[in-house]
Design an enzyme around this catalytic site. Structure first.
Site, PDB file in Angstrom:
ATOM      1  N   HIS A 186     -23.365  33.152  72.561  1.00 26.02           N
ATOM      2  CA  HIS A 186     -22.567  32.235  73.378  1.00 26.02           C
ATOM      3  C   HIS A 186     -23.123  30.831  73.331  1.00 26.02           C
ATOM      4  O   HIS A 186     -24.336  30.621  73.354  1.00 26.02           O
ATOM      5  CB  HIS A 186     -22.463  32.738  74.829  1.00 26.02           C
ATOM      6  CG  HIS A 186     -23.780  33.108  75.427  1.00 26.02           C
ATOM      7  ND1 HIS A 186     -24.403  34.315  75.187  1.00 26.02           N
ATOM      8  CD2 HIS A 186     -24.615  32.418  76.239  1.00 26.02           C
ATOM      9  CE1 HIS A 186     -25.556  34.365  75.829  1.00 26.02           C
ATOM     10  NE2 HIS A 186     -25.720  33.209  76.472  1.00 26.02           N
ATOM     11  N   LEU A 187     -22.193  29.895  73.289  1.00 22.88           N
ATOM     12  CA  LEU A 187     -22.509  28.467  73.219  1.00 22.88           C
ATOM     13  C   LEU A 187     -22.322  27.871  74.607  1.00 22.88           C
ATOM     14  O   LEU A 187     -21.275  28.076  75.232  1.00 22.88           O
ATOM     15  CB  LEU A 187     -21.527  27.824  72.220  1.00 22.88           C
ATOM     16  CG  LEU A 187     -21.516  26.309  72.085  1.00 22.88           C
ATOM     17  CD1 LEU A 187     -22.827  25.816  71.478  1.00 22.88           C
ATOM     18  CD2 LEU A 187     -20.344  25.878  71.194  1.00 22.88           C
TER      19      LEU A 187
END
Ligand code: AMP
Length: 248
Positions: free
Chosen positions: A147-148
């Protein structure tokens, strides 16, 4: 087709069809809690660390909260936001839990996740042009499913409670998305922190991200950052997004 959902800032939507879900990389029946990275080291994930993966597998179950879903990624509000705006772009690729798992074959996925993050920054800046943003990954994440983080740099949040929270977004533990893309393009992999480096970075002295002044406790630092008006450090300007700094 899952119907569009209109939200306050314009791009709250589902853009995938349920038939396409069948061809996605994620196989929800696997439910594996362990994976092995390029170095061969495996990691077991506790139950609490599966929440983002659940969203990635079945975004339709979280329709009320999901901001955007494509075949490749889901944009989801961080449950414990560390800034005024903090959302996660969660990959839907099975077996990809952290930067250490990423290889050249994932370059286009990470480019698309970066683009989604930039789109959301544009929306947030339309709402509040005074905000400044960064886009990046925690070198060693606590939750599985790559996840960013899309996070505003005010860090004005009651959820930001301790030095580890601060340092995880304000040291090289936070790996800028553009740098990650460059490294992946040239080396086919991304270097992440060792255990020792992780402990050193997360336990570093509390330093203001603008003026670099040192503060003994998080409450003092939080008071200070409300007032600090120094421009954002020049070395970070290529990696920050704001209506006045053109990083795009
Ligand atoms: P990381 O250290 O990169 O794995 O960050 C995980 C992020 O997920 C943190 O910023 C948490 O605040 C956030 N988080 C934890 N649980 C949830 C949840 N159930 N839903 C959404 N975000 C969460």
């Amino acid at each position: 087709m899952i119907s569009s959902v209109k939200g306050g800032i314009g791009i709250r939507r589902f853009t995938f069809s349920s038939s396409k879900l069948k061809t996605m990389q994620i196989d929800s029946t696997k439910g594996s809690r362990e994976n092995t990275d390029q170095t061969g080291s495996s990691r077991k994930w506790p139950q609490w660390a599966q929440a983002l993966r659940n969203v990635a597998i079945h975004p339709e179950k979280y329709k009320d909260k999901v901001l955007q879903a494509t075949d490749e990624a889901v944009v989801f509000p961080d449950l414990y936001p560390k800034g005024k705006k903090h959302v996660l772009v969660i990959s839907r690729w099975d077996g990809l839990d952290r930067l250490a798992d990423v290889g050249k074959e994932h370059l286009s996925l990470l480019q698309n996740m970066h683009k989604l993050g930039e789109d959301w920054i544009t929306c947030f800046l339309n709402e509040d042009p005074s905000l400044i943003f960064r886009l990046g990954y925690h070198s060693v994440p606590s939750m599985r499913q790559l996840h960013l983080h899309v996070i505003s740099q005010d860090f004005d949040s009651t959820c930001l409670k301790n030095a580890k929270h601060w340092n995880s977004f304000n040291s090289s533990f936070f790996q800028d998305s553009k740098k990650v893309l460059t490294e992946l393009e040239s080396h086919g992999k991304v270097t992440t922190c060792s255990k020792e480096e992780e402990a050193r970075l997360l336990n570093s002295p509390l330093s203001c991200h603008r003026c670099k002044s040192i503060h003994k406790v998080i409450t003092h630092l939080k008071d200070h950052i409300q007032k600090c008006t120094l421009p954002f450090p020049s070395e970070l300007i290529p990696y920050t997004y704001s209506s006045s700094l053109s990083a795009y």
